[in-house]
Design a protein around this motif. Structure first.
Motif, short mmCIF file in Angstrom:
data_model
loop_
_atom_site.label_atom_id
_atom_site.label_comp_id
_atom_site.label_asym_id
_atom_site.label_seq_id
_atom_site.Cartn_x
_atom_site.Cartn_y
_atom_site.Cartn_z
N LYS A 1 -1.46 0.39 -12.68
CA LYS A 1 -1.65 2.01 -12.74
C LYS A 1 -1.54 2.60 -12.12
O LYS A 1 -1.36 1.89 -10.80
N GLY A 2 -2.27 3.71 -12.27
CA GLY A 2 -2.01 4.86 -10.76
C GLY A 2 -3.06 4.68 -9.72
O GLY A 2 -3.91 3.34 -10.05
N LEU A 3 -3.28 5.50 -9.12
CA LEU A 3 -4.47 5.22 -7.77
C LEU A 3 -5.41 6.41 -8.70
O LEU A 3 -5.27 7.46 -8.88
N TYR B 1 -7.96 -0.42 -1.88
CA TYR B 1 -7.30 -0.21 -0.84
C TYR B 1 -8.97 0.63 0.20
O TYR B 1 -9.18 1.36 -0.05
N GLN C 1 -3.48 -2.90 3.50
CA GLN C 1 -2.84 -4.06 2.69
C GLN C 1 -3.33 -3.85 0.72
O GLN C 1 -2.87 -3.99 0.21
N ILE D 1 -10.52 3.32 -2.08
CA ILE D 1 -8.84 4.24 -3.33
C ILE D 1 -8.67 2.74 -3.87
O ILE D 1 -8.86 1.74 -3.34
N ALA E 1 1.16 -1.03 0.05
CA ALA E 1 0.18 0.59 -0.15
C ALA E 1 1.03 1.19 0.05
O ALA E 1 1.46 1.39 0.43
N TYR F 1 3.64 9.23 -5.76
CA TYR F 1 2.41 9.76 -5.58
C TYR F 1 2.31 11.02 -5.29
O TYR F 1 2.62 11.31 -4.20
N GLN G 1 -6.81 0.62 -7.25
CA GLN G 1 -5.36 0.16 -8.36
C GLN G 1 -5.32 -0.41 -9.43
O GLN G 1 -5.08 -1.84 -9.06
N TYR H 1 -10.90 13.94 -4.74
CA TYR H 1 -9.39 13.37 -4.77
C TYR H 1 -8.63 13.27 -5.91
O TYR H 1 -8.65 12.29 -6.57
N TRP I 1 -9.47 7.47 -6.16
CA TRP I 1 -10.07 7.78 -4.74
C TRP I 1 -11.32 7.37 -5.12
O TRP I 1 -12.07 8.09 -6.52
N PHE J 1 -5.49 12.05 -7.51
CA PHE J 1 -3.69 11.32 -7.39
C PHE J 1 -2.26 12.19 -9.04
O PHE J 1 -3.49 11.80 -10.37
N GLY J 2 -1.55 11.64 -9.10
CA GLY J 2 -0.92 12.29 -10.26
C GLY J 2 -0.30 10.85 -10.75
O GLY J 2 -1.31 10.68 -9.79
N GLN J 3 0.07 11.16 -11.44
CA GLN J 3 0.51 9.88 -12.47
C GLN J 3 2.03 8.85 -12.01
O GLN J 3 1.40 7.55 -12.29
#
Lengths: 107, 126
Positions: B45-47, B96, B118, B39, A43, A87, B41, A96, B49, A98-100
């Motif tokens: 790739k990215g995150l 998550y 986790q 959240i 995480a 990030y 993912q 909200y 929300w 996040f950046g990539q």
């Protein structure tokens, strides 16, 4: 939505190097900017909030700066455990975003 | 020490509902100081929300998912839950749960995800 753009997308560096990662917001977010570190299969881990406040327990080799639309994360002297993906996240307004991500690799 | 742990099916069929639960230990979902968040993912790739809920059941969602998301909190079990309806392969991701904390020393308050589970991989496939 506020778009967050990180650069570079990837970065190769050596142990002991000083590195800087940047994050740009599509509009002003004041100082509502967090930085996270994510190791593979784990995480994300909070490093910095309010653009420059170091989270408890985070090494002082990490620092953040910036306000408005432009922000930086600096690692003053890379350690082996610092090689991960980083990030940024804006918490100025929902949703909200996040950046990539910036993948920091060993040279 | 606060700990969060996700649980739920790892495989969901297309068009069905994804259901996950986050169990909190070392802290209480009844606290008015925090929001309880999800959240996700996608692999590699990215995150993203998804949304958050507070102790009273007040919610805030990402508009991109709002029409399909339901959040709930069960204070008797110290848990909060996510339901995502009508899933497709695009919903395959590690999900998550996280605590959205705040620092009241700042005005306006500063928010951050200070504790995370986790993560659990949910695959959407027939």
């Amino acid at each position: 939505d506020i778009q967050m753009t990180q650069s570079p997308s990837s970065l190769s560096a050596s142990v002991g190097d000083r590195v800087t990662i940047t994050c740009r917001a599509s509009q002003s977010i004041a100082d509502h900017l967090n930085w996270y570190q994510q190791e593979p299969g784990k995480a994300p881990y909070l490093l910095i909030y309010a653009a420059s406040s170091l989270q408890s327990g985070v090494p002082s080799s990490f620092s953040g700066s910036g306000s408005g639309t432009d922000f930086t994360l600096t690692i003053s002297s890379l350690q082996p455990e610092d090689f991960a993906t980083y990030y940024c996240l804006q918490t100025y307004s929902t949703p909200y975003t996040f950046g990539q991500g910036t993948k920091l690799e060993i040279k | 020490q606060v700990q969060l742990q996700e649980s739920g099916p790892g495989l969901v069929k297309p068009s069905e509902t994804l259901s996950l639960t986050c169990t909190v230990s070392g802290g209480s979902v009844r606290s008015s100081s925090y929001y309880w968040s999800w959240i996700r993912q996608p692999p590699g790739k990215g995150l993203e929300w998804i949304g958050y809920i507070d102790y009273s059941g007040s919610t805030n969602f990402n508009p991109s998912l709002e029409s399909r998301v339901t959040l709930s909190v069960d204070s008797s079990k110290n848990q909060f839950s996510l339901k995502l309806a009508s899933v497709t392969a695009a919903d395959t991701a590690v999900y998550y749960c996280a605590r959205l904390g705040r620092d009241n020393a700042y005005l306006p308050r500063q928010y951050y995800f200070d504790y995370w589970g986790q993560g659990t991989l949910v695959t959407v496939s027939s």
